[in-house]
Structure formats: structure tokens, C-alpha cells
Design a protein around this motif. Structure first.
Motif, PDB file in Angstrom:
ATOM      1  N   ASP A  76       0.809  -1.212   0.000  1.00 25.30           N
ATOM      2  CA  ASP A  76       0.000   0.000   0.000  1.00 25.30           C
ATOM      3  C   ASP A  76       0.848   1.270   0.000  1.00 25.30           C
ATOM      4  O   ASP A  76       0.322   2.369   0.158  1.00 25.30           O
ATOM      5  CB  ASP A  76      -0.938  -0.012   1.212  1.00 25.30           C
ATOM      6  CG  ASP A  76      -1.846  -1.227   1.192  1.00 25.30           C
ATOM      7  OD1 ASP A  76      -2.806  -1.231   0.410  1.00 25.30           O
ATOM      8  OD2 ASP A  76      -1.555  -2.187   1.931  1.00 25.30           O
ATOM      9  N   GLY A  77       2.171   1.104  -0.151  1.00 32.42           N
ATOM     10  CA  GLY A  77       3.056   2.246  -0.204  1.00 32.42           C
ATOM     11  C   GLY A  77       3.477   2.784   1.138  1.00 32.42           C
ATOM     12  O   GLY A  77       4.113   3.848   1.211  1.00 32.42           O
ATOM     13  N   VAL A  78       3.134   2.103   2.228  1.00 33.59           N
ATOM     14  CA  VAL A  78       3.549   2.537   3.561  1.00 33.59           C
ATOM     15  C   VAL A  78       4.997   2.098   3.786  1.00 33.59           C
ATOM     16  O   VAL A  78       5.352   0.952   3.538  1.00 33.59           O
ATOM     17  CB  VAL A  78       2.634   1.941   4.648  1.00 33.59           C
ATOM     18  CG1 VAL A  78       3.083   2.399   6.030  1.00 33.59           C
ATOM     19  CG2 VAL A  78       1.178   2.327   4.392  1.00 33.59           C
ATOM     20  N   ARG A  79       5.805   3.019   4.268  1.00 35.03           N
ATOM     21  CA  ARG A  79       7.222   2.723   4.429  1.00 35.03           C
ATOM     22  C   ARG A  79       7.563   2.447   5.890  1.00 35.03           C
ATOM     23  O   ARG A  79       6.947   2.993   6.815  1.00 35.03           O
ATOM     24  CB  ARG A  79       8.072   3.893   3.919  1.00 35.03           C
ATOM     25  CG  ARG A  79       7.906   5.168   4.699  1.00 35.03           C
ATOM     26  CD  ARG A  79       8.525   6.353   3.969  1.00 35.03           C
ATOM     27  NE  ARG A  79       8.262   7.590   4.719  1.00 35.03           N
ATOM     28  CZ  ARG A  79       9.089   8.104   5.600  1.00 35.03           C
ATOM     29  NH1 ARG A  79      10.233   7.495   5.842  1.00 35.03           N
ATOM     30  NH2 ARG A  79       8.783   9.206   6.239  1.00 35.03           N
ATOM     31  N   TYR A  80       8.564   1.595   6.069  1.00 32.07           N
ATOM     32  CA  TYR A  80       9.011   1.184   7.394  1.00 32.07           C
ATOM     33  C   TYR A  80      10.528   1.245   7.454  1.00 32.07           C
ATOM     34  O   TYR A  80      11.212   0.886   6.491  1.00 32.07           O
ATOM     35  CB  TYR A  80       8.573  -0.248   7.700  1.00 32.07           C
ATOM     36  CG  TYR A  80       7.084  -0.461   7.743  1.00 32.07           C
ATOM     37  CD1 TYR A  80       6.399  -0.521   8.954  1.00 32.07           C
ATOM     38  CD2 TYR A  80       6.352  -0.610   6.563  1.00 32.07           C
ATOM     39  CE1 TYR A  80       5.035  -0.721   8.997  1.00 32.07           C
ATOM     40  CE2 TYR A  80       4.983  -0.806   6.602  1.00 32.07           C
ATOM     41  CZ  TYR A  80       4.330  -0.856   7.817  1.00 32.07           C
ATOM     42  OH  TYR A  80       2.973  -1.040   7.851  1.00 32.07           O
TER      43      TYR A  80
END
Length: 452
Positions: free
Chosen positions: A68-72
Motif C-alpha cells: 500500500d506504499g507505507v514505508r518502514y
């Protein structure tokens, strides 16, 4: 979807997991196709908090993104198999060149000669056999030790978590189902760093000890006297000494952790980080031992048959090219000096955050700066296991991908440390509440079940 690397100092976005997200839907589909939804039990959803991403898309440097394009911010880098960071350009270029020349052949390829020479030059060992996963390399070393000694019993450090999926080890764990009856009877355990227990082991079993295997270090510092005894006893009784550097390689020293012990083993296992995330393992050791796996030679007098150690993909060129590039970059850029400095800054900064929240007696970081483990001690309101799970849940909620170990890679920088300190400070505040009142309403999912 974000394809460019995030700035190191960009603030971390709080995570809001969604049951209907693309990552969640893909993970549910994968569970229909792959048992547990993952190829390593430690990657399954049951081993992670509810705040963790359901599925990852890609990674660059110290960052990973979900579908979903969420970065970590990634603090365990492929189960500690990516020491240079994700998609390192030198490794990518080396693999691309190898792919253009063909990856596997029915005769030895020149890439194998170059890789073997470079690897042995780095390790100081005499011979090498490459493979694809460390369990196979460990099992090969066990077979080699039994073949060389004519004995059957293996002794392993009982307080170290994992060595192999082979029956000799896995039959001694809670995951023993499917192993051969009686396999566990040929494996003994001894406590790491315990000289008295080591002496008893050799007193009671020296005539049947084919090998002793242990990791040289993990979170507890090696005692020089223990390892001096270990080397002396193995030599005196003809027992093969094996170091498993699957996890410890390319972390503590270059290329191995064994210098911390002050001794040299007979055989060494390598895996995980040696090819910066590509599948490669290795067994190295003394030539007189390794040559006993040479099927071009006739069997030794008095020995039944040959010892088979064979792998179709051991000489696969892309992974060997990745290993060559990884070792070259790490040596040229003195990568471990950087990771040690980053890890030291991380430990000092996180210790301060835990102290500021007044949880330093319940949540502590253990081990060397390059590989920090989380130790949790609960109280009458919350168990150790619950406290650990809650801390991990809250750190991950703030987009730091962490599951009990902080592993500083060559891609991590000081700004990453500061971002992580903010996440740890918030998690520590939540844990302080749980220590005072219990985990109800705070812990979203029961602590993960131990598999081994």
C-alpha cells in the motif's frame, strides 16, 4: 506506490492497519497457497503484532515498503541477511552481469574459482563447499564429522536457538514431529560458556563424540577460558569442532565472530548475509577434513562407502557474484566499523529513552551493539512475554520494523537512530502503563506462540 528511497531524516508516519488493504488481501491469498503464508516460520503473521505490515513490496537501503506504499524503517533486514542494505547498487550490478552470462552449467564454471578464492582469502580457511541454505551446510558438516571420526554423537550448545532442520537437531525441539524415531538420542546439549559442564561432557561421552557445534557468540560474550578448554578437549579426543556463523558472520568482526573466542574451529558454517540477501551458504574448514567429501577419491581403508556432499545450485553464478560484491564492498568501505558506530549510538540513545520512561529495569537491550536483543522482565501486572510483545507492537506501530532484535546494517545512519528513539520512547511510555495497570486494552494480540 513509492519507489524512491525515503530521506533518512523524514519523520515516520503512524501506522493505521486496514483489514481491507491491498497488503492484507495479498497476505490472505498467500496463506491459501503457502502453508502459514510464509516460507520461514518467523515470517508468519502469528509471529508478528497486529501493527505489522501484512506483506512487503520492496526495499531500498534501510527502508521497506508494503503493497500500500507505507514505508518502514527496517531493523532486521531479511532476518539479518542483508548487511549492506536492500538493493545495494554494487550487488545489483554484479548479479545483473552474472545473469547475462548464464547462471548454472553442467561443469564447473570460472565464477566458482573466483568466488572460492575470494571467500577463502577472507575467511582464512583451506577449502569451501557452497550451497543454498545454512541447514544443509550444517547437516553436511555433521555428516562429515561422523564420517571422519566413525562416531555418532553430536553435542550442541543447548541455549542457542537454532542450528538446522535436520533430524539430529530438530528432533530435540518442540517441532520434532516427522523426525526419525531415536534421532534425538544421538544429540546432547551443553550450556554455553560453562567450563564444568563441558568437562563432564567429554568425561562421559568422549569416545562417541563426533562433533561439538555452537555459535561463537550471540548476545552473551564468549569466555576465553571456556573456548580454550573446548579447543583443547576436541583436539585431544579427535572430536570435530564446528562453529555455526550463519547468524554471526559479517556482523561482529570481518568476516566472522570467531576471533572473539580466541580459537579456530575445524569447520565453519556460513549463511544469511554472505550474499546480501541472495541464497548462498558455505561450509569451510581444514583441507584434510573437507577432502573426505571428495567423491573422486577412493574410500579410505576401513570406511564403508563415500561421503556425498553434492548440490546442483552450489555453483549458481548470480549468488556467487552477489557474495563477491558483498565481501568486496564490506572490506573496501570498512562496513563493520560503521555498523558498530551506528549500533553503539542506537544502544546509548535507546537506553536513554527507556530510562526516561522509567522502564529500564523491565526492558533492557543485551548483547553487542551490532546485534542488540530485547530482554523483558514483567511484574505482578504483566508477564515477561506480554511485556515483550507489547513493546514490539508499539515500536512497529510507529513504522520501525522490529521483532526483538536491532541489527544495524551498512545502510543505517544516525538519523535512523533518532527516528527509532522516538518510536521506542512512545513504546516505553505504553509499557510503563502496562507495568502499572496490566496489558488489558493495550496488547492487541496475544504474544506469539514459540515454535522451537
Amino acid at each position: 506506490m513509492t519507489d524512491s528511497p525515503a530521506r533518512a531524516d523524514a519523520p515516520l508516519d503512524p501506522i493505521q492497519p486496514s483489514a481491507g488493504s491491498r497488503s492484507q488481501r495479498a497476505a490472505e491469498r498467500l496463506r491459501d497457497l503457502v502453508p502459514g503464508g510464509a516460507h520461514a516460520y518467523s515470517k508468519t503473521a502469528a509471529q508478528w503484532p497486529s501493527t505489522a505490515p501484512a506483506m512487503l513490496s520492496h526495499g531500498r537501503g534501510a527502508w521497506v515498503w508494503d503493497l500500500d506504499g507505507v514505508r518502514y524503517l527496517d531493523w532486521f533486514a531479511g532476518l539479518s541477511s542483508v548487511p549492506l542494505g536492500h538493493a545495494h547498487p554494487a550487488v545489483t550490478a554484479a548479479v545483473t552481469r552474472a545473469l547475462e552470462r548464464g547462471t548454472n552449467f553442467q561443469l564447473p564454471a570460472h565464477a566458482e574459482l573466483r568466488a572460492a578464492g575470494l571467500f577463502l582469502d577472507a575467511t582464512g580457511d583451506e577449502m569451501v563447499k557452497f550451497g543454498k541454505n545454512a541447514s544443509d551446510a550444517v547437516d553436511g558438516a555433521i555428516k562429515l564429522a561422523r564420517h571422519a571420526t566413525g562416531r555418532t554423537t553430536i553435542a550442541r550448545a543447548a541455549d542457542q536457538p537454532f542450528f538446522s532442520t535436520g533430524d539430529w537437531f530438530i528432533a530435540t525441539t518442540a517441532a520434532a514431529s516427522g523426525t526419525l524415531p531415536g534421532a534425538a538420542a544421538h544429540t546432547l546439549g551443553f550450556p554455553y560458556n560453562d567450563r564444568a559442564a563441558l568437562a563432564r561432557l567429554f568425561t562421559d561421552h568422549r569416545d562417541d563424540l563426533a562433533a561439538v557445534i555452537c555459535e561463537p557468540v550471540r548476545f552473551v560474550r564468549p569466555e576465553p577460558e571456556f573456548f580454550a578448554d573446548l579447543r583443547r578437549l576436541c583436539t585431544a579426543h579427535g572430536t570435530v569442532l564446528i562453529f555455526d556463523e550463519t547468524v554471526t558472520g559479517l556482523k561482529y568482526e570481518f568476516p566472522a565472530a570467531r576471533p572473539l573466542t580466541g580459537i579456530t574451529p575445524d569447520l565453519t558454517i556460513w549463511g544469511k548475509g554472505i550474499a546480501n540477501g541472495l541464497p548462498l551458504s558455505a561450509l569451510t574448514g581444514r583441507a584434510d577434513l573437507m577432502r573426505q567429501a571428495d567423491t573422486t577419491r577412493p574410500p579410505k581403508p576401513g570406511r564403508a562407502g563415500l561421503l556425498m556432499m553434492s548440490s546442483t545450485h552450489g555453483g549458481e553464478a548470480a549468488s556467487l557474484a552477489a557474495m563477491t560484491a558483498t565481501l568486496t564492498v564490506m572490506r573496501r568501505e570498512q562496513a563493520l566499523l560503521r555498523t558498530r558506530a551506528t549500533g553503539t549510538a542506537l544502544r546509548n540513545t535507546l537506553d536513554d529513552a527507556l530510562t526516561a520512561a522509567d522502564v529500564q529495569d523491565h526492558l533492557t537491550l543485551t548483547g553487542y551493539p551490532v546485534f542488540l536483543g530485547l530482554h523483558a522482565r514483567g511484574n505482578e501486572h504483566i508477564t515477561d512475554h506480554e511485556l515483550r510483545a507489547l513493546f514490539i507492537q508499539e515500536v512497529v506501530r510507529r513504522a520501525c520494523l522490529f521483532r526483538g532484535i536491532f541489527y544495524a546494517t551498512h545502510a543505517h545512519v544516525r538519523d535512523h537512530v533518532d527516528l527509532t528513539a522516538d518510536a521506542v520512547a512512545a513504546a516505553a511510555t505504553t509499557c510503563a502503563r502496562a507495568l502499572a495497570h496490566g496489558p488489558d486494552g493495550l496488547l492487541e494480540r496475544p504474544p506469539p506462540r514459540r515454535v522451537l
